[in-house]
Scaffold this motif. Structure first.
Motif, PDB file in Angstrom:
ATOM      1  N   ARG A 148      23.242  16.528 -20.886  1.00 18.10           N
ATOM      2  CA  ARG A 148      22.568  16.887 -19.635  1.00 18.10           C
ATOM      3  C   ARG A 148      23.055  16.080 -18.436  1.00 18.10           C
ATOM      4  NH1 ARG A 148      22.330  20.785 -21.682  1.00 18.10           N
ATOM      5  NH2 ARG A 148      20.601  21.802 -22.747  1.00 18.10           N
ATOM      6  N   GLU A 149      24.003  15.219 -18.685  1.00 21.72           N
ATOM      7  CA  GLU A 149      24.571  14.509 -17.534  1.00 21.72           C
ATOM      8  C   GLU A 149      26.075  14.371 -17.762  1.00 21.72           C
ATOM      9  OE1 GLU A 149      22.413  10.965 -15.987  1.00 21.72           O
ATOM     10  OE2 GLU A 149      24.389  10.038 -16.096  1.00 21.72           O
ATOM     11  N   LEU A 150      26.830  14.873 -16.810  1.00 17.62           N
ATOM     12  CA  LEU A 150      28.292  14.810 -16.918  1.00 17.62           C
ATOM     13  C   LEU A 150      28.807  13.993 -15.745  1.00 17.62           C
ATOM     14  CD1 LEU A 150      28.948  18.604 -17.662  1.00 17.62           C
ATOM     15  CD2 LEU A 150      28.983  16.722 -19.315  1.00 17.62           C
ATOM     16  N   SER A 151      29.674  13.027 -16.031  1.00 16.52           N
ATOM     17  CA  SER A 151      30.202  12.215 -14.935  1.00 16.52           C
ATOM     18  C   SER A 151      31.717  12.311 -14.920  1.00 16.52           C
ATOM     19  CB  SER A 151      29.760  10.760 -15.098  1.00 16.52           C
ATOM     20  OG  SER A 151      30.030  10.062 -13.913  1.00 16.52           O
ATOM     21  N   MET A 152      32.291  12.459 -13.730  1.00 16.57           N
ATOM     22  CA  MET A 152      33.713  12.824 -13.644  1.00 16.57           C
ATOM     23  C   MET A 152      34.343  12.332 -12.357  1.00 16.57           C
ATOM     24  SD  MET A 152      32.660  16.726 -12.877  1.00 16.57           S
ATOM     25  CE  MET A 152      31.473  16.584 -14.172  1.00 16.57           C
ATOM     26  N   ASN A 153      35.617  12.629 -12.222  1.00 14.44           N
ATOM     27  CA  ASN A 153      36.271  12.360 -10.948  1.00 14.44           C
ATOM     28  C   ASN A 153      35.544  13.131  -9.866  1.00 14.44           C
ATOM     29  OD1 ASN A 153      38.888  10.878 -10.634  1.00 14.44           O
ATOM     30  ND2 ASN A 153      38.978  11.750 -12.697  1.00 14.44           N
ATOM     31  N   PRO A 154      35.262  12.491  -8.744  1.00  9.23           N
ATOM     32  CA  PRO A 154      34.458  13.167  -7.723  1.00  9.23           C
ATOM     33  C   PRO A 154      34.967  14.555  -7.364  1.00  9.23           C
ATOM     34  CG  PRO A 154      34.815  10.878  -7.130  1.00  9.23           C
ATOM     35  CD  PRO A 154      35.571  11.109  -8.393  1.00  9.23           C
ATOM     36  N   ALA A 155      36.276  14.737  -7.292  1.00  7.07           N
ATOM     37  CA  ALA A 155      36.810  16.029  -6.845  1.00  7.07           C
ATOM     38  C   ALA A 155      36.489  17.168  -7.813  1.00  7.07           C
ATOM     39  CB  ALA A 155      38.318  15.922  -6.648  1.00  7.07           C
ATOM     40  N   SER A 156      36.160  16.840  -9.066  1.00  9.71           N
ATOM     41  CA  SER A 156      35.851  17.905 -10.038  1.00  9.71           C
ATOM     42  C   SER A 156      34.393  18.340  -9.962  1.00  9.71           C
ATOM     43  CB  SER A 156      36.117  17.410 -11.465  1.00  9.71           C
ATOM     44  OG  SER A 156      37.428  16.978 -11.600  1.00  9.71           O
ATOM     45  N   ILE A 157      33.552  17.575  -9.282  1.00  8.26           N
ATOM     46  CA  ILE A 157      32.105  17.855  -9.286  1.00  8.26           C
ATOM     47  C   ILE A 157      31.778  19.289  -8.827  1.00  8.26           C
ATOM     48  CG2 ILE A 157      29.866  17.190  -8.257  1.00  8.26           C
ATOM     49  CD1 ILE A 157      30.903  14.269  -8.258  1.00  8.26           C
ATOM     50  N   PRO A 158      32.315  19.754  -7.678  1.00  5.51           N
ATOM     51  CA  PRO A 158      31.901  21.073  -7.201  1.00  5.51           C
ATOM     52  C   PRO A 158      32.203  22.203  -8.180  1.00  5.51           C
ATOM     53  CG  PRO A 158      33.081  19.863  -5.491  1.00  5.51           C
ATOM     54  CD  PRO A 158      33.212  19.073  -6.740  1.00  5.51           C
ATOM     55  N   ILE A 159      33.370  22.184  -8.803  1.00  7.00           N
ATOM     56  CA  ILE A 159      33.729  23.272  -9.735  1.00  7.00           C
ATOM     57  C   ILE A 159      32.799  23.253 -10.946  1.00  7.00           C
ATOM     58  CG2 ILE A 159      35.476  24.026 -11.397  1.00  7.00           C
ATOM     59  CD1 ILE A 159      37.563  23.712  -9.426  1.00  7.00           C
ATOM     60  N   VAL A 160      32.596  22.057 -11.498  1.00  7.80           N
ATOM     61  CA  VAL A 160      31.753  21.972 -12.697  1.00  7.80           C
ATOM     62  C   VAL A 160      30.320  22.416 -12.366  1.00  7.80           C
ATOM     63  CG1 VAL A 160      30.767  20.370 -14.379  1.00  7.80           C
ATOM     64  CG2 VAL A 160      33.201  20.252 -13.834  1.00  7.80           C
ATOM     65  N   LYS A 161      29.831  22.021 -11.202  1.00  7.11           N
ATOM     66  CA  LYS A 161      28.471  22.439 -10.819  1.00  7.11           C
ATOM     67  C   LYS A 161      28.403  23.961 -10.727  1.00  7.11           C
ATOM     68  CE  LYS A 161      25.745  19.665  -8.001  1.00  7.11           C
ATOM     69  NZ  LYS A 161      25.405  19.070  -6.699  1.00  7.11           N
ATOM     70  N   LYS A 162      29.429  24.531 -10.149  1.00  5.42           N
ATOM     71  CA  LYS A 162      29.416  25.982  -9.953  1.00  5.42           C
ATOM     72  C   LYS A 162      29.443  26.702 -11.305  1.00  5.42           C
ATOM     73  CE  LYS A 162      31.397  29.501  -7.021  1.00  5.42           C
ATOM     74  NZ  LYS A 162      32.335  29.812  -5.966  1.00  5.42           N
ATOM     75  N   ILE A 163      30.216  26.194 -12.233  1.00  2.00           N
ATOM     76  CA  ILE A 163      30.246  26.831 -13.562  1.00  2.00           C
ATOM     77  C   ILE A 163      28.868  26.737 -14.205  1.00  2.00           C
ATOM     78  CG2 ILE A 163      31.222  26.672 -15.888  1.00  2.00           C
ATOM     79  CD1 ILE A 163      33.848  25.959 -14.575  1.00  2.00           C
ATOM     80  N   ILE A 164      28.264  25.557 -14.131  1.00  2.00           N
ATOM     81  CA  ILE A 164      26.934  25.388 -14.743  1.00  2.00           C
ATOM     82  C   ILE A 164      25.954  26.408 -14.162  1.00  2.00           C
ATOM     83  CG2 ILE A 164      24.938  23.828 -14.919  1.00  2.00           C
ATOM     84  CD1 ILE A 164      27.016  21.499 -14.955  1.00  2.00           C
ATOM     85  N   ARG A 165      26.034  26.624 -12.868  1.00  2.70           N
ATOM     86  CA  ARG A 165      25.092  27.551 -12.227  1.00  2.70           C
ATOM     87  C   ARG A 165      25.251  28.984 -12.749  1.00  2.70           C
ATOM     88  NH1 ARG A 165      26.196  24.391  -7.470  1.00  2.70           N
ATOM     89  NH2 ARG A 165      27.702  25.911  -6.732  1.00  2.70           N
TER      90      ARG A 165
END
Ligand code: PEP
Ligand code: MG
Length: 597
Positions: free
Chosen positions: A530-547
């Motif tokens: 329930r918590e994923l931590s990554m390179n900042p630049a990857s955050i938007p794509i991963v969030k969008k997939i989760i949505r």
């Protein structure tokens, strides 16, 4: 004058950090003993060639004396290594043999030295005795120092570069990478390193395009050559034609536009279509990077790699220095979790004032928590700094490389001691921080059900977990093709951890590079992370997939994926199940970057 045609050269390497840059190359070093060429010499030039070699040895000797003179008392272990190098300079097997080769084979000194070193290295490396193996490393270091003088090459101080350039190097040490000045360094290219090497991780956090593992980089690229670094495709183009430059310029514009669009969308929270909320956090190495985590819509810091404050200096940082650095981050996000990982040195990030011992297998050696438990004062200083910074926000402590219960128990004891000492001093601190362990050693996966009862959370470090589980050095270019987080054994290890954590109600997070790979997001959601931590630049794509995911479907998908028997089959199933979604979110992005649609 140039000794080669200015034709366009395309070099393929490992995509280390996405993005494109165009600029002038700046060679940090020329390539050491690995890349010298052979020249035949006429009889009458042999004496002067031998003298050239003698002079280089003399210069190396003077340089070593100078460094030794500047080495502070507390770095005596390090000084001992340098003293042994002084002796090696005149070693018969190195010095005498090189002179002989120049004489007998009538070749240039650089080549003769390389030949000698190659032979010695093979000889020493095949010996079982770790002491003799260690000599192989020393010999290479000594010969590289001589070689630098032979070729007039000197390593550049990266921190002092003050023009906009693209760095080209054999390798960049973590200490060097941490000195990179964002306003000057546009990108970099290295001969060594893989996608999860620290060089590559830092490049991604700093959002600098990087291509690694181009073996011939320092030979083919010359200072001031115009080069294009395409860190998304893993390609470097030297002396690009007008047309190539134009295309790269367009790609750059599209890439930036896409990045901006993603950043705008990234504010929206990561909640699956059936309402499951995930936290998507950022990994940072330096306090400055916290800004990009916020820019990209991160929900906090899932991994603050603190070791970078210990590198590129001559002694351990003080408690106050560390406290300030941690507080800098906490102050920017006082309401969001900031996960501070304790010192993870050695392995590939050695500090000169560390243990000073040569280790044949540093990744299996006195690294991370093992080192900290042997240096309780160093460890407690850091723990005190963390607890003091925690008084200003929501801090968690994360311990790297835990491999057995005893380490957890010993860590808890030191945390208590640190808290008691702060209480005695009436310091402002938080004594009650969540304590988590990194899951990166297979023994800890096996014991995860037990350890889940001992700690407040798990954070899976796939970068090391893959290295240790699959016996693949994460920084070794030669085996980079075998290193993948899509391998079935890796997926099964993650399944063991997440089940053990769920049975014990212990939250399980992930902060290895896998967390930021969009291909893996459906599986990770299915695992219940329930918590994923990554390179900042990857955050938007991963969030969008989760949505766009449904957690129930993701769970069923997890079960199917766990039955696959190869990385290819795993990838095939991901693409056949989630291909459309990935195409829309990720591939569209690539199209926007100008890749073939
Ligand atoms: C990991 O091993 O996955 C991790 C996050 O730690 P590091 O990359 O710093 O070793
Ligand atoms: Mg690790």
């Amino acid at each position: 004058m140039t000794d080669r045609p200015d034709e366009e050269i395309v070099l393929h390497g490992i995509a280390g950090s996405p993005g494109i840059c165009i600029g002038k190359a700046y060679l940090v070093d020329k390539g050491g003993v690995d890349v010298v060429r052979k020249y035949r010499l006429s009889e009458n030039r042999l004496e002067s060639e031998k003298n050239r070699f003698r002079q280089a040895v003399q210069q190396a000797k003077e340089e070593l004396h100078r460094i030794l003179g500047d080495t502070p008392e507390e770095l005596r272990d390090h000084a001992r290594i340098l003293e042994s190098h002084l002796v090696l300079l005149k070693d018969k097997m190195l010095y005498g043999r090189t002179i002989e080769i120049i004489e007998n084979e009538k070749v240039n000194a650089d080549w003769a030295l390389k030949k000698t070193v190659d032979r010695l290295r093979t000889m020493f490396e095949s010996m079982a005795d770790p002491y003799l193996k260690a000599r192989a490393v020393d010999i290479v270091h000594v010969s590289e120092r001589i070689m630098d003088h032979l070729t007039g090459d000197e390593r550049v101080d990266i921190g002092k570069i003050e023009k906009r350039v693209i760095l080209v190097a054999r390798d960049l040490t973590p200490a060097e990478t941490s000195q990179i000045q964002l306003e000057w360094i546009m990108g970099f290219v290295t001969a060594r390193g893989g996608r999860t090497s620290h060089t590559s991780i830092i490049a991604r956090s700093l959002q600098i395009p990087a291509v690694l593992g181009i073996e011939e980089a320092t030979r083919v690229i010359h200072n001031d050559d115009i080069i294009i670094v395409d860190g998304t495709a893993g390609v470097v183009i030297v002396n690009p034609s007008e047309q190539t430059l134009l295309e790269a310029g367009n790609k750059m514009v599209l890439y930036e536009a896409r990045r901006a669009r993603m950043a705008r969308e990234s504010r929206v929270e990561a909640r699956t279509v059936d309402g499951v909320r995930l936290e998507v956090m950022g990994n940072i190495e330096l306090p400055e990077e916290v800004v990009s985590v916020i820019d990209y819509g991160g929900d906090g810091i899932g991994l603050y790699r603190t070791e970078f404050q210990y590198l590129a200096r001559k002694s351990f940082p003080s408690e106050d220095e560390m406290y300030e650095k941690y507080k800098d981050v906490v102050d920017v996000m006082p309401d969001k979790p900031v996960t501070i990982r304790t010192l993870d040195i050695n392995g590939d990030k050695a500090v000169v004032y560390g243990n000073g011992e040569y280790e044949a297998n540093p990744a299996l050696g006195l690294r991370a928590i093992r080192y900290c438990l042997q240096k309780p004062e160093v460890f407690k200083t850091q723990l005190r700094a963390i607890m003091r910074a925690a008084a200003h926000g929501k801090v968690r402590i994360l311990i790297p490389m835990i491999s057995c219960l005893e380490e957890i128990v010993a860590t808890r004891r030191l945390i208590e001691e640190a808290a008691e000492s702060l209480a005695r001093e009436n310091a402002n601190f938080d004594p009650d921080l969540p304590l988590g362990i990194m899951i990166e050693v297979p023994s800890t996966v096996i014991m995860a059900d037990n350890f889940a009862k001992e700690v407040d959370f798990f954070s899976i470090g796939t970068n090391d977990l893959i290295q240790y589980a699959m016996a693949i050095d994460r920084g070794n270019r030669l085996v980079a093709h075998l290193y993948s987080h899509l391998k079935p054994p890796v997926l099964r290890l993650l399944d063991i951890v997440s089940r053990a954590a769920a049975e014990n109600d212990t939250p399980v997070y992930m902060c290895g590079e896998m967390a930021g790979d969009p291909l893996c997001t459906p599986f990770l959601v299915g695992l219940g992370i329930r918590e994923l931590s990554m390179n900042p630049a990857s955050i938007p794509i991963v969030k969008k997939i989760i949505r766009n995911l449904d957690s129930g479907q993701a769970r069923a998908f997890r079960d199917k994926l766990l039955r696959q028997d190869s990385a290819e089959a795993v990838e095939g199933l991901i693409r056949s199940t989630y291909g459309d979604l990935l195409a829309e979110i990720v591939e569209n992005g690539k199209e926007a970057e100008g890749a073939d649609a």
